[in-house]
Each structure stands twice: as structure tokens, then as C-alpha cells.
Write a protein that holds these residues in place. Structure first.
Motif, PDB file in Angstrom:
ATOM      1  N   THR A  12      -5.153  -1.168 -12.600  1.00  0.00           N
ATOM      2  CA  THR A  12      -5.724  -1.541 -11.165  1.00  0.00           C
ATOM      3  C   THR A  12      -4.812  -2.223 -10.044  1.00  0.00           C
ATOM      4  O   THR A  12      -5.103  -1.647  -8.871  1.00  0.00           O
ATOM      5  CB  THR A  12      -6.604  -2.720 -11.627  1.00  0.00           C
ATOM      6  OG1 THR A  12      -7.578  -2.089 -12.713  1.00  0.00           O
ATOM      7  CG2 THR A  12      -7.364  -3.230 -10.293  1.00  0.00           C
ATOM      8  N   LEU A  13      -3.663  -2.780 -10.391  1.00  0.00           N
ATOM      9  CA  LEU A  13      -3.036  -3.534  -9.428  1.00  0.00           C
ATOM     10  C   LEU A  13      -2.270  -2.257  -8.765  1.00  0.00           C
ATOM     11  O   LEU A  13      -2.080  -2.380  -7.512  1.00  0.00           O
ATOM     12  CB  LEU A  13      -1.843  -4.368  -9.920  1.00  0.00           C
ATOM     13  CG  LEU A  13      -1.067  -4.913  -8.954  1.00  0.00           C
ATOM     14  CD1 LEU A  13      -1.836  -5.591  -7.723  1.00  0.00           C
ATOM     15  CD2 LEU A  13      -0.004  -5.878  -9.857  1.00  0.00           C
ATOM     16  N   GLU A  14      -1.867  -1.213  -9.410  1.00  0.00           N
ATOM     17  CA  GLU A  14      -1.053  -0.112  -8.803  1.00  0.00           C
ATOM     18  C   GLU A  14      -2.039   0.805  -7.926  1.00  0.00           C
ATOM     19  O   GLU A  14      -1.653   1.201  -7.106  1.00  0.00           O
ATOM     20  CB  GLU A  14      -0.429   0.719  -9.954  1.00  0.00           C
ATOM     21  CG  GLU A  14       0.556   1.731  -9.351  1.00  0.00           C
ATOM     22  CD  GLU A  14       1.453   2.181 -10.428  1.00  0.00           C
ATOM     23  OE1 GLU A  14       0.826   3.136 -11.539  1.00  0.00           O
ATOM     24  OE2 GLU A  14       2.651   1.672 -10.760  1.00  0.00           O
ATOM     25  N   ARG A  15      -3.361   0.956  -8.508  1.00  0.00           N
ATOM     26  CA  ARG A  15      -4.336   1.616  -7.594  1.00  0.00           C
ATOM     27  C   ARG A  15      -4.884   0.936  -6.311  1.00  0.00           C
ATOM     28  O   ARG A  15      -4.814   1.595  -5.417  1.00  0.00           O
ATOM     29  CB  ARG A  15      -5.459   2.040  -8.626  1.00  0.00           C
ATOM     30  CG  ARG A  15      -6.990   2.631  -8.107  1.00  0.00           C
ATOM     31  CD  ARG A  15      -7.664   3.258  -9.262  1.00  0.00           C
ATOM     32  NE  ARG A  15      -8.004   2.131 -10.136  1.00  0.00           N
ATOM     33  CZ  ARG A  15      -9.019   1.389  -9.976  1.00  0.00           C
ATOM     34  NH1 ARG A  15      -9.808   1.524  -8.702  1.00  0.00           N
ATOM     35  NH2 ARG A  15      -9.225   0.403 -10.897  1.00  0.00           N
ATOM     36  N   TYR A  16      -5.030  -0.421  -6.470  1.00  0.00           N
ATOM     37  CA  TYR A  16      -5.355  -1.228  -5.326  1.00  0.00           C
ATOM     38  C   TYR A  16      -4.116  -1.199  -4.295  1.00  0.00           C
ATOM     39  O   TYR A  16      -4.564  -1.627  -2.867  1.00  0.00           O
ATOM     40  CB  TYR A  16      -5.855  -2.599  -5.871  1.00  0.00           C
ATOM     41  CG  TYR A  16      -7.115  -2.494  -6.019  1.00  0.00           C
ATOM     42  CD1 TYR A  16      -8.069  -1.901  -6.786  1.00  0.00           C
ATOM     43  CD2 TYR A  16      -8.164  -3.633  -5.578  1.00  0.00           C
ATOM     44  CE1 TYR A  16      -9.407  -1.970  -7.351  1.00  0.00           C
ATOM     45  CE2 TYR A  16      -9.411  -3.701  -5.871  1.00  0.00           C
ATOM     46  CZ  TYR A  16      -9.936  -2.873  -6.529  1.00  0.00           C
ATOM     47  OH  TYR A  16     -11.291  -2.962  -6.838  1.00  0.00           O
ATOM     48  N   THR A  17      -3.099  -1.266  -4.615  1.00  0.00           N
ATOM     49  CA  THR A  17      -1.940  -1.375  -3.794  1.00  0.00           C
ATOM     50  C   THR A  17      -1.289  -0.055  -3.296  1.00  0.00           C
ATOM     51  O   THR A  17      -0.535   0.184  -2.272  1.00  0.00           O
ATOM     52  CB  THR A  17      -0.649  -2.086  -4.333  1.00  0.00           C
ATOM     53  OG1 THR A  17      -0.057  -1.751  -5.505  1.00  0.00           O
ATOM     54  CG2 THR A  17      -1.418  -3.583  -4.577  1.00  0.00           C
ATOM     55  N   ALA A  37       0.481  -9.057   7.385  1.00  0.00           N
ATOM     56  CA  ALA A  37       1.439  -7.969   6.959  1.00  0.00           C
ATOM     57  C   ALA A  37       2.199  -7.219   7.884  1.00  0.00           C
ATOM     58  O   ALA A  37       3.373  -6.561   7.625  1.00  0.00           O
ATOM     59  CB  ALA A  37       0.362  -6.927   6.024  1.00  0.00           C
ATOM     60  N   ASP A  38       1.481  -6.861   8.817  1.00  0.00           N
ATOM     61  CA  ASP A  38       2.337  -6.370  10.089  1.00  0.00           C
ATOM     62  C   ASP A  38       3.504  -7.145  10.395  1.00  0.00           C
ATOM     63  O   ASP A  38       4.753  -6.578  10.677  1.00  0.00           O
ATOM     64  CB  ASP A  38       1.382  -5.912  11.384  1.00  0.00           C
ATOM     65  CG  ASP A  38       0.050  -5.281  11.153  1.00  0.00           C
ATOM     66  OD1 ASP A  38       0.301  -4.437  10.140  1.00  0.00           O
ATOM     67  OD2 ASP A  38      -0.985  -5.550  11.999  1.00  0.00           O
ATOM     68  N   GLY A  46      10.416  -4.107   5.411  1.00  0.00           N
ATOM     69  CA  GLY A  46       9.947  -3.830   3.902  1.00  0.00           C
ATOM     70  C   GLY A  46       8.940  -2.568   4.056  1.00  0.00           C
ATOM     71  O   GLY A  46       8.585  -2.232   5.225  1.00  0.00           O
ATOM     72  N   GLU A  47       8.891  -1.749   2.715  1.00  0.00           N
ATOM     73  CA  GLU A  47       8.237  -0.587   2.481  1.00  0.00           C
ATOM     74  C   GLU A  47       6.789  -1.049   2.713  1.00  0.00           C
ATOM     75  O   GLU A  47       6.521  -2.035   1.814  1.00  0.00           O
ATOM     76  CB  GLU A  47       8.472  -0.035   1.385  1.00  0.00           C
ATOM     77  CG  GLU A  47       7.920   1.238   1.240  1.00  0.00           C
ATOM     78  CD  GLU A  47       8.392   2.141   0.048  1.00  0.00           C
ATOM     79  OE1 GLU A  47       7.883   2.968  -0.146  1.00  0.00           O
ATOM     80  OE2 GLU A  47       9.263   1.625  -0.784  1.00  0.00           O
ATOM     81  N   ARG A  48       5.676  -0.410   3.349  1.00  0.00           N
ATOM     82  CA  ARG A  48       4.488  -1.000   3.291  1.00  0.00           C
ATOM     83  C   ARG A  48       3.660   0.382   2.491  1.00  0.00           C
ATOM     84  O   ARG A  48       4.130   1.452   2.396  1.00  0.00           O
ATOM     85  CB  ARG A  48       3.958  -0.650   4.766  1.00  0.00           C
ATOM     86  CG  ARG A  48       2.454  -1.023   4.833  1.00  0.00           C
ATOM     87  CD  ARG A  48       2.338  -0.923   6.538  1.00  0.00           C
ATOM     88  NE  ARG A  48       0.770  -1.493   6.464  1.00  0.00           N
ATOM     89  CZ  ARG A  48       0.601  -2.743   7.572  1.00  0.00           C
ATOM     90  NH1 ARG A  48       1.626  -3.212   8.092  1.00  0.00           N
ATOM     91  NH2 ARG A  48      -0.837  -3.256   7.619  1.00  0.00           N
ATOM     92  N   SER A  49       2.734  -0.265   2.115  1.00  0.00           N
ATOM     93  CA  SER A  49       1.753   0.722   1.095  1.00  0.00           C
ATOM     94  C   SER A  49       0.112   0.063   1.292  1.00  0.00           C
ATOM     95  O   SER A  49       0.275  -1.346   1.197  1.00  0.00           O
ATOM     96  CB  SER A  49       2.228   0.809  -0.470  1.00  0.00           C
ATOM     97  OG  SER A  49       1.133   1.473  -1.079  1.00  0.00           O
ATOM     98  N   GLU A  50      -0.669   0.903   1.287  1.00  0.00           N
ATOM     99  CA  GLU A  50      -2.036   0.551   1.614  1.00  0.00           C
ATOM    100  C   GLU A  50      -2.846   1.244   0.803  1.00  0.00           C
ATOM    101  O   GLU A  50      -2.950   2.503   0.473  1.00  0.00           O
ATOM    102  CB  GLU A  50      -2.424   0.688   3.157  1.00  0.00           C
ATOM    103  CG  GLU A  50      -1.957  -0.055   3.831  1.00  0.00           C
ATOM    104  CD  GLU A  50      -2.537  -0.300   5.295  1.00  0.00           C
ATOM    105  OE1 GLU A  50      -3.727  -0.104   5.479  1.00  0.00           O
ATOM    106  OE2 GLU A  50      -1.743  -0.668   6.443  1.00  0.00           O
ATOM    107  N   LEU A  55       0.195  -3.836   1.149  1.00  0.00           N
ATOM    108  CA  LEU A  55       1.439  -4.576   0.598  1.00  0.00           C
ATOM    109  C   LEU A  55       2.763  -4.109   1.268  1.00  0.00           C
ATOM    110  O   LEU A  55       2.661  -2.989   1.933  1.00  0.00           O
ATOM    111  CB  LEU A  55       1.373  -3.844  -1.004  1.00  0.00           C
ATOM    112  CG  LEU A  55       2.725  -4.116  -1.899  1.00  0.00           C
ATOM    113  CD1 LEU A  55       2.426  -4.213  -3.202  1.00  0.00           C
ATOM    114  CD2 LEU A  55       4.069  -3.200  -1.522  1.00  0.00           C
ATOM    115  N   VAL A  56       3.600  -5.216   1.506  1.00  0.00           N
ATOM    116  CA  VAL A  56       4.724  -4.909   1.918  1.00  0.00           C
ATOM    117  C   VAL A  56       5.966  -5.488   1.165  1.00  0.00           C
ATOM    118  O   VAL A  56       5.888  -6.614   0.754  1.00  0.00           O
ATOM    119  CB  VAL A  56       5.118  -5.640   3.325  1.00  0.00           C
ATOM    120  CG1 VAL A  56       6.538  -5.343   3.942  1.00  0.00           C
ATOM    121  CG2 VAL A  56       3.935  -5.212   4.201  1.00  0.00           C
ATOM    122  N   ASN A  57       6.774  -4.817   0.721  1.00  0.00           N
ATOM    123  CA  ASN A  57       7.731  -5.070  -0.474  1.00  0.00           C
ATOM    124  C   ASN A  57       8.891  -4.994   0.212  1.00  0.00           C
ATOM    125  O   ASN A  57       9.640  -4.238   1.004  1.00  0.00           O
ATOM    126  CB  ASN A  57       7.812  -3.580  -1.294  1.00  0.00           C
ATOM    127  CG  ASN A  57       8.445  -4.166  -2.624  1.00  0.00           C
ATOM    128  OD1 ASN A  57       7.864  -5.084  -3.295  1.00  0.00           O
ATOM    129  ND2 ASN A  57       9.635  -3.636  -3.158  1.00  0.00           N
TER     130      ASN A  57
END
Length: 261
Positions: A12-17, A37-38, A46-50, A55-57
Motif C-alpha cells: 500500500t505504501l509503495e502504491r500510494y507513493t 513538497a515543492d 531530492g527525487e520526487r514521486s507522486e 513524496l520527495v526523497n
């Protein structure tokens, strides 16, 4: 059911992020706002994923920021998921709150010591008589981060509600004043309760974004934009400072956390 709980939660966490779990960092900043996040992405590179969550890593800082949206169900889902990460160290909520106590002003920072469970989500994780409190070992670093930039944080009890437009309920407003509630918001009691249930080390630094009980104190569109422009960078810097200090002192923090559960 084909999936075991830990498998379902991690998926779920991987799917949501939309981001692989094994690349997430050990410390998390969580928030409700896309603009946070911006800014975090611009600041850290950082690397962004939505997905459902943003998420920003930022591995150089060992810090991942997640914008989970608004409300207690979303907050509970996020903590439930983070609890199943193998390398999780800490979570710090960077949210906004409405000031109730007249000693507060827009732009003040609050580090809550407890939250009243006025929402419904936390009842799924703790009995009603349990308080909603952060991990003091993490909260101390939130207080320290605010003090290090020359700001005196406000500490006290906040009220978590799942109700919007409560400002016009005179009976409820009277209750808030009578009980000396410091501020009001929509997620902290849930975050603290779910974190206690799963032994997730959590603290928070909240920004007073409006003073809804004062004349002309309800957040307007203009005030909303001013908050981002004037206070958001400082708010996020405070979160990063707390993470930096937690990481530097983690061996001691980890030992003290063992006595909090």
C-alpha cells in the motif's frame, strides 16, 4: 485473503507513493501541503514521486518528506504503513493549526505535548481512555530545533477535530476556551495514537496559520498565501534541523525510546 498484513501494508505504501520502500530514508517529515513538497524538492534536490501521496526523497539528508493530504484517516494510513518499514527511525509532523489561546499569533510555532482525541479514527487503535501523546524523546528535538533559531516554541494541548467549519458552533468554541486549549487542527491525535500503537517515534512542529476566534482571524485566501510566503521556509528548516539532530544523537535517542513504549 492471499496477502498477509505486513505484505499488504508495504504494498500500500509503495502504491500510494509510487516509490520503492528500500530507497526511502530513515527519518520522515510528513505534511499536508503540496507547496511544502515543492519547497523541499527545490531545497534538497531530492527525487520526487507522486501517487495518492506526494513524496520527495533526500538520501543525502537521510530524510524523506511525504505529503499525505488532509484528515485523520489519511494520517492513520500513513503511520500504519511507515510502521512496517525496516529502517524507520523517526517521524515529524509539519502541519498548520488554528490558534485558540490568545497568547498565540499567526506565525508562532507550537510543539504540542498532547492532543485531545476529538476525531473518530484513533478509536481503532487505542481505547478511549488513552491519551494521545508524542514520543518525548523525539519531541525534545523538535523543541530544540525551534529554540536554536532564536524562537521560543509554545507547548501545550491541542484539540484534533474531524469537523470543518466548527468556528460557528458557539458551544464548542466555549468548550475550547474553558479547557485552555492551545490550538486546533485535524490530524495530531490520530498520528500520536497510531504511532503509540505501533511504537513509531513521532514528534511535531506546528505553525499557527490563523487565529479563528479573533475578529477577522479566520484564514482568508490572502492570509493563506502570506503564510506560505513568510513562514513555510522557516517551518521546513526547523523540521530539517530536528532530523539532523536526531540523526546525530540517534544512539542515545534509541536507548531512551525503549522506555516510552
Amino acid at each position: 485473503m492471499g496477502l498477509k498484513e505486513h505484505e499488504y501494508v508495504r504494498q500500500t505504501l509503495e502504491r500510494y507513493t509510487g516509490f520503492p520502500l528500500d530507497r526511502m530514508c530513515e527519518h520522515f517529515l510528513i505534511t499536508n501541503f503540496k507547496k511544502y513538497a515543492d519547497w523541499f524538492q527545490q531545497k534538497t534536490g531530492g527525487e520526487r514521486s507522486e501517487g495518492n501521496f506526494r513524496l520527495v526523497n533526500a538520501p543525502d539528508l537521510n530524510c524523506t518528506l511525504i505529503d499525505f493530504g488532509i484528515g485523520s484517516p489519511q494520517a492513520a494510513l500513513l503511520i500504519h504503513c511507515l510502521a512496517y518499514l525496516d529502517r524507520l527511525k523517526s517521524v515529524i509532523m509539519l502541519g498548520m493549526c488554528g490558534g485558540i489561546d490568545d497568547t498565540l499569533e499567526v506565525g508562532h510555532f507550537v510543539v504540542p505535548s498532547a492532543a485531545i482525541r476529538g476525531e473518530g479514527t484513533s478509536r481503532h487503535y487505542l481505547p478511549p481512555e488513552f491519551p494521545a501523546i508524542p514520543a518525548s524523546s523525539v519531541n525534545l528535538f523538535c523543541i530544540g530545533a525551534v529554540k536554536r533559531v532564536g524562537i521560543q516554541p509554545k507547548c501545550g494541548i491541542v484539540y484534533t477535530t474531524d469537523r470543518r467549519l466548527w468556528e460557528y458552533d458557539e458551544e464548542f468554541v466555549s468548550y475550547l476556551k474553558r479547557q485552555r486549549i492551545l490550538a486546533i487542527e485535524m490530524e495530531l491525535a490520530t498520528l500520536f495514537s497510531v504511532s503509540y500503537h505501533y511504537e513509531v517515534p513521532i514528534g511535531s512542529i506546528m505553525l499557527v496559520s490563523d487565529m479563528p476566534l479573533q475578529r477577522k482571524g479566520i484564514k482568508s485566501k490572502e492570509l493563506h498565501q502570506m503564510i506560505y510566503a513568510e513562514y513555510m521556509p522557516t517551518h521546513l528548516e526547523l523540521g530539517l534541523e530536528a532530523v539532523k539532530s536526531l540523526e546525530a544523537n540517534w544512539a542515545d535517542v534509541s536507548r531512551r525510546l525503549s522506555s516510552e513504549w
